[in-house]
Design an enzyme around this catalytic site. Structure first.
Site, short mmCIF file in Angstrom:
data_model
loop_
_atom_site.label_atom_id
_atom_site.label_comp_id
_atom_site.label_asym_id
_atom_site.label_seq_id
_atom_site.Cartn_x
_atom_site.Cartn_y
_atom_site.Cartn_z
N SER A 6 67.26 24.07 32.68
CA SER A 6 68.02 24.86 31.70
C SER A 6 67.33 26.19 31.49
CB SER A 6 68.10 24.12 30.37
OG SER A 6 68.54 25.03 29.38
N HIS A 30 71.12 25.13 35.16
CA HIS A 30 71.93 24.80 33.98
C HIS A 30 71.93 26.00 33.03
CE1 HIS A 30 73.70 21.96 31.08
NE2 HIS A 30 72.97 22.57 30.16
N ASP A 32 73.31 27.56 29.54
CA ASP A 32 73.85 27.19 28.22
C ASP A 32 74.51 28.38 27.54
OD1 ASP A 32 73.05 24.40 27.80
OD2 ASP A 32 71.01 25.19 27.98
N MET A 34 76.35 29.72 24.28
CA MET A 34 76.53 29.41 22.86
C MET A 34 77.16 30.61 22.18
SD MET A 34 72.93 27.55 22.02
CE MET A 34 72.11 26.51 23.24
N HIS A 63 77.37 25.14 30.84
CA HIS A 63 77.59 24.26 29.69
C HIS A 63 78.05 25.11 28.51
CE1 HIS A 63 75.41 21.41 26.59
NE2 HIS A 63 76.72 21.38 26.46
N MET A 65 78.96 25.69 24.87
CA MET A 65 78.89 25.20 23.49
C MET A 65 79.58 26.24 22.63
SD MET A 65 75.04 23.78 23.83
CE MET A 65 74.87 24.72 25.33
N MET A 137 74.77 14.52 25.59
CA MET A 137 73.75 15.27 24.86
C MET A 137 72.78 14.29 24.21
SD MET A 137 74.35 18.51 25.23
CE MET A 137 73.03 19.03 24.16
N GLY A 142 72.40 23.32 20.62
CA GLY A 142 72.09 24.55 19.91
C GLY A 142 70.75 25.15 20.27
N GLY A 145 63.92 22.52 23.22
CA GLY A 145 62.66 22.07 22.63
C GLY A 145 62.78 21.01 21.55
N ASP A 175 71.21 15.83 28.80
CA ASP A 175 70.72 17.16 28.38
C ASP A 175 70.09 17.07 27.00
OD1 ASP A 175 70.40 19.87 27.95
OD2 ASP A 175 72.54 20.35 27.92
N GLY A 177 65.70 17.28 25.52
CA GLY A 177 64.45 16.53 25.37
C GLY A 177 64.06 15.72 26.59
C1 DX5 Z 1 70.69 22.40 24.02
C2 DX5 Z 1 71.00 22.81 25.45
C3 DX5 Z 1 70.03 22.30 26.43
C4 DX5 Z 1 68.61 22.76 26.21
C5 DX5 Z 1 67.68 21.70 26.72
O1 DX5 Z 1 71.77 22.75 23.22
O2 DX5 Z 1 72.28 22.35 25.84
O3 DX5 Z 1 70.43 22.56 27.76
O4 DX5 Z 1 68.31 23.97 26.84
O5 DX5 Z 1 66.40 22.10 26.43
P1 DX5 Z 1 65.20 21.07 26.33
O6 DX5 Z 1 65.04 20.43 27.66
O7 DX5 Z 1 64.05 21.93 25.93
O8 DX5 Z 1 65.57 20.06 25.27
ZN ZN Z 2 72.89 22.38 28.04
#
Ligand code: DX5
Ligand code: ZN
Length: 216
Positions: A6, A30, A32, A34, A63, A65, A137, A142, A145, A175, A177
């Site tokens: 990501s 990947h 993201d 938002m 992805h 969001m 998820m 959002g 980390g 996706d 953690g």
């Molecule tokens: C969260 C994103 C993830 C995020 C994952 O909303 O969709 O793709 O970047 O990041 P880590 O792997 O740090 O949880």
């Molecule tokens: Zn994502």
């Protein structure tokens, strides 16, 4: 196993160097998106995706969001996405989700449906015959980390069982953690694609990808 770093966690001051490492070691990228409305954070527009497209041949996994996934589908399809994954919760309406999957397929892209941790996985059952990717998820969308939510295991097991019983072949992606502490169990539950941001980009990118590969 598909590893999809990501790039929310990428260090953009080192874009070229880090992207070279992804090009050599990762399977997908990947991305993201938002909108500051569906989630309380804002990330990338289409020009950033175009920069990845110009500098990488990897599959670009987008992805969304966002509250208006139809608008963003058109924008990111044009910018070079290979997949468009949107959230069931953006519509909470199966026919609208199905229409968007068709629209994504009309653009010859892979269509994915994603669910937040609080959504019952069974609500998307009617969409599973059409979806190419199901993104589970394992954190609230959002931010990168956050801590992995182990509830994801059961949802992945259910999706894996359902596709076997019904001879479907959607990919299961997880996706949030993801690290070398949960990757093995995620893969044994049926996960095909691991999205990881902070685990991969904090430290040596190639070595961290390799650590995930060894979790198989
Ligand atoms: C969260 C994103 C993830 C995020 C994952 O909303 O969709 O793709 O970047 O990041 P880590 O792997 O740090 O949880
Ligand atoms: Zn994502």
């Amino acid at each position: 196993m598909i590893i999809s770093p990501s790039v929310l966690s990428m260090h953009y001051e080192n874009f070229k160097e880090e992207l070279d490492q992804l090009n050599q070691n990762a399977d997908w990228i990947h991305f993201d998106v938002m909108d500051g409305h569906f989630v309380p954070n804002l990330t990338f527009g289409p020009d950033i995706l175009k920069a990845f497209r110009r500098n990488s041949e990897l599959f670009l996994d987008v992805h969304l969001m966002v509250s208006d996934p139809e608008f963003f589908t058109d924008v990111f399809a044009k910018a070079g996405a290979d997949s468009i994954i949107f959230h069931y919760e953006a519509y909470q309406n199966l026919s609208k989700c199905e229409e968007l999957i068709d629209r994504i397929h009309d653009k010859y892209l892979k269509a994915g449906i994603s669910i937040k941790p609080g959504t019952d996985v069974k609500v998307i059952e009617p969409l599973l015959k059409k979806a190419d990717i199901v993104l589970v998820m394992s954190v609230e969308p959002g931010f990168g980390g956050q801590a992995f939510m182990p509830e994801a295991y059961d949802r992945i097991r259910w999706l894996d069982g359902y596709r076997k019983e019904n001879s479907l072949n959607y990919l299961i992606e997880v996706d949030g953690g993801v690290s070398d502490r949960n990757a093995h169990e995620l893969l044994s539950c049926g996960t095909d694609s691991l999205v990881a941001g902070s685990f991969i980009f904090n430290g040596d990118i190639s070595a961290n990808i390799e650590k995930l590969r060894r979790c198989e």
